[in-house]
Structure formats: structure tokens, C-alpha cells
Design an enzyme around this catalytic site. Structure first.
Site, mmCIF file in Angstrom:
data_model
loop_
_atom_site.group_PDB
_atom_site.id
_atom_site.type_symbol
_atom_site.label_atom_id
_atom_site.label_comp_id
_atom_site.label_asym_id
_atom_site.label_seq_id
_atom_site.Cartn_x
_atom_site.Cartn_y
_atom_site.Cartn_z
ATOM 1 C CB SER A 63 -7.690 26.461 -38.160
ATOM 2 O OG SER A 63 -6.607 25.910 -38.861
ATOM 3 C CE LYS B 225 -10.330 29.158 -41.962
ATOM 4 N NZ LYS B 225 -9.906 28.054 -41.071
ATOM 5 C CB SER C 243 -6.174 28.219 -41.551
ATOM 6 O OG SER C 243 -7.367 27.525 -41.222
#
Length: 453
Positions: A179, A77, A155
Site C-alpha cells: 500500500s 494517511k 491503499s
């Protein structure tokens, strides 16, 4: 070559010499570059990947493998520092920042286990949404939806999409309000959120440090166990599969089923029935502490808003705010209204509610409920209506954020499908620092939760 393969299956091929890490890395990079959805990754680190793959190949050929993960691909990420690469946190504001001078601690840990970092995955800007929508780098498509563009969840949107699309067997995300677990549930893969502090957080762009944690997104619980071991420096996993007859779970009757789609409830309840039939002990109970969390936020504001505002206050006061996602700006500005006394009251109440929740559990019990109360919705209506965006975002984050506030660890496992044939997640959680017990139970229960036995 990497298409929908687990870490375990790829490890067999690599360690036996049937697959070479260099060829595997090249295949992975080529598949990413040619994939129809170019919003999944925000950047590749081809030179690094080639270097790490060549080193792994040489080790394995010389009989000096570093272990189970040596030579296998991993994606990160875009919050994790990779030396020589810019960490943008999903924002255009940071795009021209200097490259990171060192790897984040967990990046270094997986590199030390021989893993090959291939690139950075897309995300909600500054990790501040559970939907995965990003107006700057695009919104990854949910690979579980063949026709309609549905959200991947956030996210850690790109991390989940990269695994679900078969581009990489493992991606690492962060989890402040859900997330990791939310996008795992929405895309039909496994997502494990570790207890906050289980891994070193050095070199990771924060959202709210009192809530931030991280974890792997992958295809199986076993893969999550392997990744977990490497992330905190072990050379091999030490977690054993539990006995199903020893598993005890409690299903909350508070909050987590409110406004849940009927198909989600059905998929979850069918998994519960399968677990009971296999010998697991299941009971149901109200959790007043869950309701108190949302009452506290209504009175004092949310911890995540307070801490995100403190982090981004200068940005919001200057010209950079105009270059941010307006929805992220709106949510972050809510923290401006939270006073110091509000913040202290939230922290004190959090400690009380953690203890209250622990006292309401029987010895050895895990908590089980749907990861998200709905399946992944289409993107377009959320882009067209900010009020709908915020309403859906709040409902998406609701169940998982309880675990962040109470400092749970949790793993989301696919348990069936809901509306439009979209995946449903089964969230199994445990009190903080009981990660080994959680993963042990998840190993035992996974096939039953999935309906595979």
C-alpha cells in the site's frame, strides 16, 4: 510554493530564510483547499499546522533549527492518530468516533523533528485494497493521467496523490500488501516500505499486524532517507550512498512477470540494462518460495484475510457491514473460513519460506522486479464490475505482497512509462532489517533507474 519541490529543496529555502514556515504552511493549505481534486484529503488540521509552523519559524529565526525537516509540511494517511482529530481509516463507520487523545508515535516523531502536519489523506476503506477506490470519500484521481480518471493505487491513495500532485513534499502511508509501493509506482513517485517493526506502530489503525508496516511517499530516495531517519528518532540521516560497482541484484524468474504488460517489462528491462552498463551486477534466478506463498494461500487462506476478519468480526456481524464498501466486506469475510490450524500453518510456513528465500540469495544481493505488472487502469470499469475489481486488485497486489509475506523492506522508484504514458515502478527489495543497505543502494541507483544519467 510546494509544487513538486523535494524536502531537500524546500529545506534549503526554509533554513536560509528565503521561505518562512508560516507562509509555506498557509500556501500548502490554500493549495489543498483550492485543488481540483477534493478527494485527495479527507480533512485538514489547520489550527495545528499554524501552531507548528509558527513554532518552527520562531526557532529558525532564533538560530535554533531542529534540523533538515524543521518547518516542512507532511500529510498523513487516515490511519494515523493526530491528537484532537478523528481517525476514520477511510470509513464512514468511524467518522463520529471521539478524536484521538494523542499523536501516533511516528506522528510525534516527525513533529519532534519540526515537521508541520497539514491533514489526513484519503485511502481505501480500512486499508483493504491495492486500488485506492473509496465509495465514501471519493477516489483520488491519479495525477499522472491528465484526461482519464485512473486509479492512484492503494491503499495509501491520497498520500501518493498528494505528493504526485505537488500539494505536499512528503506523505506517510502504511503497507500491508503493497500500500505504499503500489501507489508510488502508479503515480510516478518514490515509495519506501520499511521492515515491519522499524518504526513504532502505536496509534495506527491496523489491518493485519503480522504484515503491517509503513513508510514515506515522496519525490526522491534522498527525501525517503531523511524521513526514515526522523521516523525512528534520529536527528539526521546516517545512510551513505553506495558505490554502483558494489551493487548486486537478482531478478526473479518466478511469478513477478506473469501477465505483465509488455510496456512495463520493457521499461523495467531498460532500467536493468542501464544498471548493468553502470557497473551493477545483475543475474536472474527462479524463486520457488514465491510460488509456494500463493500455493499456501490457496490451501489455507491469506494471513491478511484472517487478521482483518478477527479485527472486524463484530462489525461484519452487525448493522455496520451495510455501511462498509461491499468489496471490503467480501474480502474480509474470506477470513471467516480460515481455521486456527490454517492460521498456525501459515505462520509456520512463513518462517520457513523467509529462511528459504534468504538462503537462495548471494551475499549482499538485492531483489529487483516491476513493482506492479501493469500501469494504473481507468476507474470506471472497476466500479462497474466487481469481478473485474477483484481480479485487478489481486494482480495489483501480487508482486508487492510477496515482500510483505517474506518480511522484506522495499523501495519503488519510477523507471519509465508504460501504456498510455503512465508511470512504471522499479521495486528494489532487501531481506528484513537491511533497510540501511537498501536505501544506500537506492540512493546510488536512483538516477540510473529513472534514466536520468
Amino acid at each position: 510554493m510546494t509544487h513538486h519541490k523535494t524536502l531537500a529543496s524546500l529545506a534549503v529555502l526554509v533554513q536560509s530564510g528565503q521561505s518562512d514556515p508560516v507562509a509555506l504552511a498557509e500556501d500548502t493549505l490554500t493549495r489543498i483547499e483550492s485543488h481540483s481534486d477534493q478527494a485527495i484529503f479527507v480533512g485538514l488540521v489547520r489550527e495545528r499546522a499554524t501552531r507548528e509552523a509558527e513554532a518552527a519559524s520562531a526557532r529558525i529565526k532564533a538560530g535554533r533549527s531542529l534540523g533538515l525537516l524543521d518547518g516542512l509540511p507532511v500529510a498523513w494517511k487516515d490511519l494515523f492518530d493526530l491528537a484532537g482529530s478523528v481517525t476514520t481509516a477511510g470509513s464512514m463507520i468511524l467518522k463520529d468516533s471521539p478524536p484521538a487523545v494523542a499523536d501516533a508515535a511516528v506522528v510525534a516523531a516527525l513533529s519532534g523533528a519540526g515537521m508541520v502536519s497539514v491533514g489526513r489523506t484519503n485511502m481505501s476503506e480500512f486499508a483493504f485494497s491495492g486500488l485506492g477506490i473509496n465509495p465514501h470519500y471519493g477516489t483520488p484521481r491519479n495525477p499522472a493521467s491528465a484526461d482519464v480518471h485512473r486509479i492512484p493505487g492503494g491503499s495509501s491513495s491520497g498520500s501518493a496523490a498528494a505528493v504526485a500532485a505537488g500539494l505536499v513534499p512528503l506523505a506517510i502511508g502504511t503497507d500491508t500488501g503493497g500500500s505504499v509501493r503500489i501507489p508510488a509506482a502508479m503515480t510516478g513517485i518514490v515509495g519506501y516500505k520499511a521492515t515491519r517493526g522499524r518504526y513504532a506502530m502505536r496509534g495506527i489503525f491496523p489491518l493485519a499486524e503480522s504484515l503491517d508496516s509503513l513508510g514515506p511517499l515522496c519525490h526522491t530516495v534522498q527525501d525517503a532517507v531523511w524521513a526514515d531517519a526522523a521516523l525512528h528518532g534520529l536527528t539526521a540521516p546516517v545512510i551513505r550512498r553506495a558505490d554502483l560497482a558494489d551493487l548486486s541484484m537478482v531478478v526473479p524468474e518466478t511469478i513477478v512477470f506473469d501477465e505483465a504488460e509488455p510496456e512495463v517489462v520493457t521499461a523495467f528491462e531498460q532500467a536493468i540494462k542501464r544498471l548493468e552498463a553502470a557497473g551493477a551486477k545483475i543475474r536472474r534466478q527462479a524463486f520457488p518460495s514465491f510460488s509456494k506463498i500463493f500455493e499456501l494461500m490457496a490451501r489455507h487462506g491469506a494471513l491478511v484475510n484472517a487478521e482483518a476478519y478477527a479485527l472486524h468480526r463484530d462489525r461484519l456481524a452487525g448493522a455496520e457491514a451495510a455501511r462498509m464498501d461491499r468489496r471490503v466486506v467480501a474480502r474480509t469475510r474470506l477470513g471467516e473460513k480460515i481455521t486456527v490450524s490454517d492460521y498456525i500453518a501459515l505462520l509456520a510456513a512463513r518462517d520457513r519460506l523467509i529462511h528459504e528465500t534468504l538462503e537462495s540469495l548471494k551475499a549482499g544481493e538485492l531483489i529487483a522486479h516491476p513493482t506492479v505488472p501493469h500501469v494504473a487502469p481507468p476507474v470506471d470499469p472497476l466500479l462497474a464490475d466487481d469481478d473485474l475489481f477483484f481480479k485487478v486488485n489481486a494482480r495489483t497486489l501480487r508482486n508487492t505482497s510477496i515482500g510483505n509475506f517474506l518480511d522484506f523492506c522495499g523501495v519503488s522508484i519510477p523507471c519509465g512509462t508504460g501504456a498510455a504514458g503512465m508511470p512504471v515502478g522499479f521495486l528494489l527489495s532487501a531481506p528484513h532489517h537491511q533497510d540501511d543497505r537498501l536505501l544506500s543502494a537506492a540512493l546510488a541507483a536512483e538516477a540510473i533507474i529513472r534514466g536520468e544519467v
